[in-house]
Design a protein around this motif. Structure first.
Motif, PDB file in Angstrom:
ATOM      1  N   UNK A  35     -24.445  30.193 -14.656  1.00  0.00           N
ATOM      2  CA  UNK A  35     -25.864  30.167 -14.318  1.00  0.00           C
ATOM      3  C   UNK A  35     -26.601  29.350 -15.378  1.00  0.00           C
ATOM      4  N   UNK A  37     -30.564  29.032 -17.193  1.00  0.00           N
ATOM      5  CA  UNK A  37     -31.873  29.667 -17.347  1.00  0.00           C
ATOM      6  C   UNK A  37     -32.759  28.747 -18.162  1.00  0.00           C
ATOM      7  N   UNK A  42     -36.202  32.604 -14.370  1.00  0.00           N
ATOM      8  CA  UNK A  42     -35.065  33.427 -13.963  1.00  0.00           C
ATOM      9  C   UNK A  42     -33.797  32.600 -14.002  1.00  0.00           C
ATOM     10  N   UNK A  43     -32.721  33.201 -13.557  1.00  0.00           N
ATOM     11  CA  UNK A  43     -31.421  32.532 -13.601  1.00  0.00           C
ATOM     12  C   UNK A  43     -31.162  31.765 -12.314  1.00  0.00           C
ATOM     13  N   UNK A  45     -28.205  29.948 -10.120  1.00  0.00           N
ATOM     14  CA  UNK A  45     -26.759  29.877  -9.907  1.00  0.00           C
ATOM     15  C   UNK A  45     -26.288  28.428  -9.911  1.00  0.00           C
TER      16      UNK A  45
ATOM     17  N   UNK B  39     -32.915  41.734 -20.530  1.00  0.00           N
ATOM     18  CA  UNK B  39     -32.713  40.589 -21.417  1.00  0.00           C
ATOM     19  C   UNK B  39     -33.664  40.697 -22.605  1.00  0.00           C
ATOM     20  N   UNK B  45     -27.863  39.013 -21.458  1.00  0.00           N
ATOM     21  CA  UNK B  45     -28.165  39.724 -20.204  1.00  0.00           C
ATOM     22  C   UNK B  45     -27.316  40.987 -20.187  1.00  0.00           C
ATOM     23  N   UNK B  89     -37.287  41.562 -21.245  1.00  0.00           N
ATOM     24  CA  UNK B  89     -37.428  41.084 -19.856  1.00  0.00           C
ATOM     25  C   UNK B  89     -36.440  41.853 -18.993  1.00  0.00           C
ATOM     26  N   UNK B  91     -34.678  41.896 -15.144  1.00  0.00           N
ATOM     27  CA  UNK B  91     -34.431  41.112 -13.946  1.00  0.00           C
ATOM     28  C   UNK B  91     -33.772  41.969 -12.879  1.00  0.00           C
ATOM     29  N   UNK B 100     -22.356  35.383  -5.469  1.00  0.00           N
ATOM     30  CA  UNK B 100     -23.288  34.999  -6.522  1.00  0.00           C
ATOM     31  C   UNK B 100     -24.495  35.925  -6.516  1.00  0.00           C
ATOM     32  N   UNK B 101     -25.149  35.997  -7.672  1.00  0.00           N
ATOM     33  CA  UNK B 101     -26.357  36.806  -7.790  1.00  0.00           C
ATOM     34  C   UNK B 101     -27.596  35.936  -7.576  1.00  0.00           C
ATOM     35  N   UNK B 103     -31.547  36.075  -8.464  1.00  0.00           N
ATOM     36  CA  UNK B 103     -32.400  36.781  -9.408  1.00  0.00           C
ATOM     37  C   UNK B 103     -33.873  36.633  -9.051  1.00  0.00           C
ATOM     38  N   UNK B 104     -34.645  37.665  -9.407  1.00  0.00           N
ATOM     39  CA  UNK B 104     -36.086  37.553  -9.394  1.00  0.00           C
ATOM     40  C   UNK B 104     -36.559  36.826 -10.652  1.00  0.00           C
ATOM     41  N   UNK B 105     -37.877  36.652 -10.754  1.00  0.00           N
ATOM     42  CA  UNK B 105     -38.450  35.922 -11.888  1.00  0.00           C
ATOM     43  C   UNK B 105     -38.580  36.786 -13.130  1.00  0.00           C
ATOM     44  N   UNK B 106     -38.395  38.062 -12.993  1.00  0.00           N
ATOM     45  CA  UNK B 106     -38.390  38.938 -14.148  1.00  0.00           C
ATOM     46  C   UNK B 106     -39.732  39.589 -14.430  1.00  0.00           C
TER      47      UNK B 106
END
Lengths: 119, 113
Positions: A35, A37, A42-43, A45, B39, B45, B89, B91, B100-101, B103-106
């Motif tokens: 990933x 960042x 955010x992360x 992929x 995080x 993470x 933070x 997430x 795959x994951x 993610x939100x913006x946190x």
């Protein structure tokens, strides 16, 4: 046991140079993920490997990015002809398995990341 | 398209109080997993908690619990008895058959002494 390790922890390079980032997953984990960042984000992929299957490269932003996983363990992410917009933290993760539609074995454990700065 | 939404960019909580971090998701897949990660400023993470889409009960891990409301497509994280070390933070993320994951913006949580 040992967690996911990544090297280098920090990398400063000049625009146009190639860089290689390394990831060593948790022993026994069959799935490995990369990933990215960007600062305050955010992360995103990039790519993932599952066993001997063809990798899912759908997240790679351009053909300057490539990755390989040798012997089902260590992985290397290569960025060719780096650009300033490549500056980010590159995170690697591994999981026991993948493709089980959201099962607990898909929990991903992350390494500490490589902070890449392209000048 | 699959999506994770965290609507709280920043949250404050008093030490020792409980706090809820919001997460909503969108997917058409019948089977998926929901995850929360922490995080801290060091950048690592840290996995906190997992909830499967077919789980009948809300997940709990120590001071963390996940308030899973499937019909509303929400997966809020509840942290009880906040500690100064909880400042970080957070997430929310979702996995599906692709592995795959997403993610939100946190949400940045600050715990006040």
């Amino acid at each position: 046991g040992a967690g996911v390790s990544q090297s280098p922890s920090n990398k400063v390079t000049e625009k146009g140079k190639d860089v290689e980032l390394r990831c060593d997953p948790i022993s026994g984990h069959t799935a490995l993920y990369w990933y990215r960042q960007s600062l305050g984000q955010g992360l995103e992929f990039l790519i993932y490997f599952q066993g001997n299957s063809a990798p899912d490269k759908s997240g790679l932003p351009s053909d300057r990015f490539s990755a390989e996983r040798t012997g089902g363990s260590v992985s290397t992410l290569t960025i060719q002809r780096t650009q300033q917009e490549d500056s980010a933290v590159y995170l690697c993760a591994s999981s026991q398995q993948s493709g089980l539609a959201g099962g607990p074995g898909e929990t991903q454990y992350f390494g500490p990341g490589t902070r890449l700065l392209v000048l | 398209a699959q999506k994770i939404t965290q609507t709280q960019p920043g949250m404050f909580v008093q030490e020792k109080e409980a706090v809820t971090l919001d997460c909503t998701y969108d997917t058409s897949d019948p089977s998926y997993g929901l995850f929360w990660y922490k995080q801290p400023s060091s950048g690592e993470m840290i996995f906190l908690i997992y909830q499967g889409s077919y789980d009948q009960q809300n997940a709990t891990e120590g001071r963390y619990s996940l308030n899973f409301q499937k019909a509303r497509k929400s997966a809020n994280l509840v942290i009880s008895a906040s500690q100064l070390g909880d400042s970080a933070m957070y997430f929310c993320a979702m996995s599906n058959q692709g592995g795959k994951l997403i993610f939100g913006q946190g949400t940045e949580l600050s715990v006040k002494p």
